[in-house]
Write a protein that holds these residues in place. Structure first.
Motif, PDB file in Angstrom:
ATOM      1  N   ALA A  76       4.322 -11.661 -19.168  1.00 33.51           N
ATOM      2  CA  ALA A  76       5.516 -10.817 -19.037  1.00 33.51           C
ATOM      3  C   ALA A  76       5.920 -10.197 -20.370  1.00 33.51           C
ATOM      4  CB  ALA A  76       6.667 -11.636 -18.452  1.00 33.51           C
ATOM      5  N   GLU A  77       5.901 -10.976 -21.416  1.00 34.15           N
ATOM      6  CA  GLU A  77       6.323 -10.456 -22.723  1.00 34.15           C
ATOM      7  C   GLU A  77       5.473  -9.250 -23.124  1.00 34.15           C
ATOM      8  OE1 GLU A  77       6.228 -12.203 -27.172  1.00 34.15           O
ATOM      9  OE2 GLU A  77       7.300 -13.433 -25.703  1.00 34.15           O
ATOM     10  N   ARG A  78       4.170  -9.346 -22.927  1.00 34.41           N
ATOM     11  CA  ARG A  78       3.282  -8.240 -23.277  1.00 34.41           C
ATOM     12  C   ARG A  78       3.498  -7.057 -22.334  1.00 34.41           C
ATOM     13  NH1 ARG A  78      -2.943  -9.387 -23.652  1.00 34.41           N
ATOM     14  NH2 ARG A  78      -2.517  -9.976 -21.507  1.00 34.41           N
ATOM     15  N   PHE A  79       3.653  -7.327 -21.026  1.00 35.23           N
ATOM     16  CA  PHE A  79       3.866  -6.239 -20.079  1.00 35.23           C
ATOM     17  C   PHE A  79       5.095  -5.425 -20.452  1.00 35.23           C
ATOM     18  CE2 PHE A  79       5.942  -4.512 -16.313  1.00 35.23           C
ATOM     19  CZ  PHE A  79       4.936  -3.688 -15.817  1.00 35.23           C
ATOM     20  N   PHE A  80       6.203  -6.089 -20.762  1.00 33.72           N
ATOM     21  CA  PHE A  80       7.427  -5.357 -21.059  1.00 33.72           C
ATOM     22  C   PHE A  80       7.390  -4.686 -22.431  1.00 33.72           C
ATOM     23  CE2 PHE A  80       9.085  -8.175 -17.683  1.00 33.72           C
ATOM     24  CZ  PHE A  80       9.502  -7.174 -16.823  1.00 33.72           C
ATOM     25  N   ALA A  81       6.614  -5.224 -23.354  1.00 35.23           N
ATOM     26  CA  ALA A  81       6.504  -4.620 -24.684  1.00 35.23           C
ATOM     27  C   ALA A  81       5.506  -3.465 -24.714  1.00 35.23           C
ATOM     28  CB  ALA A  81       6.094  -5.679 -25.707  1.00 35.23           C
ATOM     29  N   ASP A  82       4.403  -3.596 -23.980  1.00 34.63           N
ATOM     30  CA  ASP A  82       3.330  -2.611 -24.074  1.00 34.63           C
ATOM     31  C   ASP A  82       2.481  -2.611 -22.812  1.00 34.63           C
ATOM     32  OD1 ASP A  82       1.601  -0.709 -25.164  1.00 34.63           O
ATOM     33  OD2 ASP A  82       0.356  -2.234 -26.136  1.00 34.63           O
ATOM     34  N   PRO A  83       3.001  -2.062 -21.709  1.00 32.60           N
ATOM     35  CA  PRO A  83       2.205  -2.033 -20.483  1.00 32.60           C
ATOM     36  C   PRO A  83       0.925  -1.234 -20.709  1.00 32.60           C
ATOM     37  CG  PRO A  83       4.261  -0.800 -20.209  1.00 32.60           C
ATOM     38  CD  PRO A  83       4.294  -1.415 -21.565  1.00 32.60           C
ATOM     39  N   GLN A  84      -0.171  -1.722 -20.126  1.00 30.85           N
ATOM     40  CA  GLN A  84      -1.471  -1.114 -20.361  1.00 30.85           C
ATOM     41  C   GLN A  84      -1.829  -0.022 -19.361  1.00 30.85           C
ATOM     42  OE1 GLN A  84      -3.358  -2.066 -23.239  1.00 30.85           O
ATOM     43  NE2 GLN A  84      -1.257  -2.747 -23.532  1.00 30.85           N
ATOM     44  N   SER A  85      -1.248  -0.039 -18.195  1.00 30.15           N
ATOM     45  CA  SER A  85      -1.596   0.950 -17.173  1.00 30.15           C
ATOM     46  C   SER A  85      -0.587   2.104 -17.184  1.00 30.15           C
ATOM     47  CB  SER A  85      -1.595   0.293 -15.791  1.00 30.15           C
ATOM     48  OG  SER A  85      -0.278  -0.096 -15.440  1.00 30.15           O
ATOM     49  N   PRO A  86      -1.025   3.289 -16.774  1.00 30.94           N
ATOM     50  CA  PRO A  86      -0.072   4.406 -16.655  1.00 30.94           C
ATOM     51  C   PRO A  86       1.064   4.076 -15.684  1.00 30.94           C
ATOM     52  CG  PRO A  86      -2.330   5.201 -16.416  1.00 30.94           C
ATOM     53  CD  PRO A  86      -2.382   3.698 -16.446  1.00 30.94           C
ATOM     54  N   GLU A  87       0.739   3.372 -14.596  1.00 35.60           N
ATOM     55  CA  GLU A  87       1.761   2.995 -13.612  1.00 35.60           C
ATOM     56  C   GLU A  87       2.765   2.018 -14.220  1.00 35.60           C
ATOM     57  OE1 GLU A  87      -2.077   3.963 -11.474  1.00 35.60           O
ATOM     58  OE2 GLU A  87      -1.556   2.668 -13.147  1.00 35.60           O
ATOM     59  N   GLY A  88       2.287   1.081 -15.012  1.00 38.63           N
ATOM     60  CA  GLY A  88       3.166   0.126 -15.681  1.00 38.63           C
ATOM     61  C   GLY A  88       4.097   0.815 -16.659  1.00 38.63           C
ATOM     62  N   ARG A  89       3.555   1.745 -17.447  1.00 39.06           N
ATOM     63  CA  ARG A  89       4.395   2.482 -18.400  1.00 39.06           C
ATOM     64  C   ARG A  89       5.456   3.298 -17.670  1.00 39.06           C
ATOM     65  NH1 ARG A  89      -0.656   2.631 -20.809  1.00 39.06           N
ATOM     66  NH2 ARG A  89      -1.169   4.701 -19.989  1.00 39.06           N
ATOM     67  N   ALA A  90       5.070   3.945 -16.579  1.00 36.10           N
ATOM     68  CA  ALA A  90       6.032   4.741 -15.809  1.00 36.10           C
ATOM     69  C   ALA A  90       7.101   3.842 -15.195  1.00 36.10           C
ATOM     70  CB  ALA A  90       5.303   5.527 -14.718  1.00 36.10           C
ATOM     71  N   PHE A  91       6.699   2.690 -14.669  1.00 29.26           N
ATOM     72  CA  PHE A  91       7.654   1.764 -14.048  1.00 29.26           C
ATOM     73  C   PHE A  91       8.676   1.289 -15.075  1.00 29.26           C
ATOM     74  CE2 PHE A  91       8.605  -2.500 -12.105  1.00 29.26           C
ATOM     75  CZ  PHE A  91       9.270  -1.994 -10.998  1.00 29.26           C
ATOM     76  N   ILE A  92       8.222   0.935 -16.255  1.00 32.39           N
ATOM     77  CA  ILE A  92       9.130   0.479 -17.319  1.00 32.39           C
ATOM     78  C   ILE A  92      10.106   1.586 -17.705  1.00 32.39           C
ATOM     79  CG2 ILE A  92       9.218  -0.230 -19.754  1.00 32.39           C
ATOM     80  CD1 ILE A  92       8.351  -2.458 -17.878  1.00 32.39           C
ATOM     81  N   ARG A  93       9.639   2.823 -17.704  1.00 30.02           N
ATOM     82  CA  ARG A  93      10.510   3.949 -18.044  1.00 30.02           C
ATOM     83  C   ARG A  93      11.466   4.287 -16.914  1.00 30.02           C
ATOM     84  NH1 ARG A  93       5.512   6.212 -20.172  1.00 30.02           N
ATOM     85  NH2 ARG A  93       5.338   7.360 -18.196  1.00 30.02           N
ATOM     86  N   GLY A  94      11.285   3.686 -15.744  1.00 25.47           N
ATOM     87  CA  GLY A  94      12.168   3.953 -14.611  1.00 25.47           C
ATOM     88  C   GLY A  94      11.779   5.178 -13.808  1.00 25.47           C
ATOM     89  N   GLU A  95      10.555   5.641 -14.005  1.00 25.70           N
ATOM     90  CA  GLU A  95      10.097   6.815 -13.272  1.00 25.70           C
ATOM     91  C   GLU A  95       9.621   6.410 -11.879  1.00 25.70           C
ATOM     92  OE1 GLU A  95       7.005   8.574 -15.626  1.00 25.70           O
ATOM     93  OE2 GLU A  95       8.350   8.859 -17.334  1.00 25.70           O
ATOM     94  N   LEU A  96       9.835   7.276 -10.934  1.00 29.02           N
ATOM     95  CA  LEU A  96       9.327   7.076  -9.586  1.00 29.02           C
ATOM     96  C   LEU A  96       7.883   7.560  -9.558  1.00 29.02           C
ATOM     97  CD1 LEU A  96      12.349   8.278  -7.442  1.00 29.02           C
ATOM     98  CD2 LEU A  96      11.649   5.932  -7.933  1.00 29.02           C
ATOM     99  N   VAL A  97       6.986   6.686  -9.234  1.00 25.31           N
ATOM    100  CA  VAL A  97       5.572   7.036  -9.190  1.00 25.31           C
ATOM    101  C   VAL A  97       5.130   6.987  -7.730  1.00 25.31           C
ATOM    102  CG1 VAL A  97       3.272   6.399 -10.006  1.00 25.31           C
ATOM    103  CG2 VAL A  97       5.275   5.950 -11.441  1.00 25.31           C
ATOM    104  N   TRP A  98       4.544   8.065  -7.261  1.00 26.51           N
ATOM    105  CA  TRP A  98       4.123   8.122  -5.855  1.00 26.51           C
ATOM    106  C   TRP A  98       2.657   8.083  -5.759  1.00 26.51           C
ATOM    107  CZ3 TRP A  98       8.113   7.229  -2.894  1.00 26.51           C
ATOM    108  CH2 TRP A  98       9.377   7.595  -3.342  1.00 26.51           C
TER     109      TRP A  98
END
Length: 98
Positions: A76-98
């Motif tokens: 979790a610590e790594r995911f929230f600090a530096d997500p590796q997938s484009p979907e993870g980065r978008a999710f952390i930014r609060g973007e809606l990904v379809w």
């Protein structure tokens, strides 16, 4: 009620699907406290949530599913600090990904 029943049988694994959906803040705190207590007692918790803050508070590991596939799995610590997938980065930014 389901958590109270689970408490009695001391499960090795506890599956929770959005356990705090539609609860008020006090009830959310109570459920999260129970989840932490299960975890401290050695129960493995597998929980779904769309609540990023709740995931930050409770998760050891994050598994991100998107479009029916696993797109990221990390501590979790790594995911929230530096997500590796484009979907993870978008999710952390609060973007809606379809």
């Amino acid at each position: 009620m389901a958590l109270a029943r689970a408490w009695l049988v001391d499960p090795e694994v506890l599956f929770l699907d959005e356990p705090t959906a539609a609860l008020d803040p006090a009830a959310i705190q109570a459920v999260e406290a129970a989840v932490r207590d299960f975890h401290r007692r050695g129960t493995r918790i597998l929980m779904t949530t769309h609540d990023l803050q709740q995931a930050r508070r409770l998760a050891d590991d994050i598994v991100l599913l998107f479009g029916g596939r696993l797109v990221e799995h990390s501590p979790a610590e790594r995911f929230f600090a530096d997500p590796q997938s484009p979907e993870g980065r978008a999710f952390i930014r609060g973007e809606l990904v379809w």
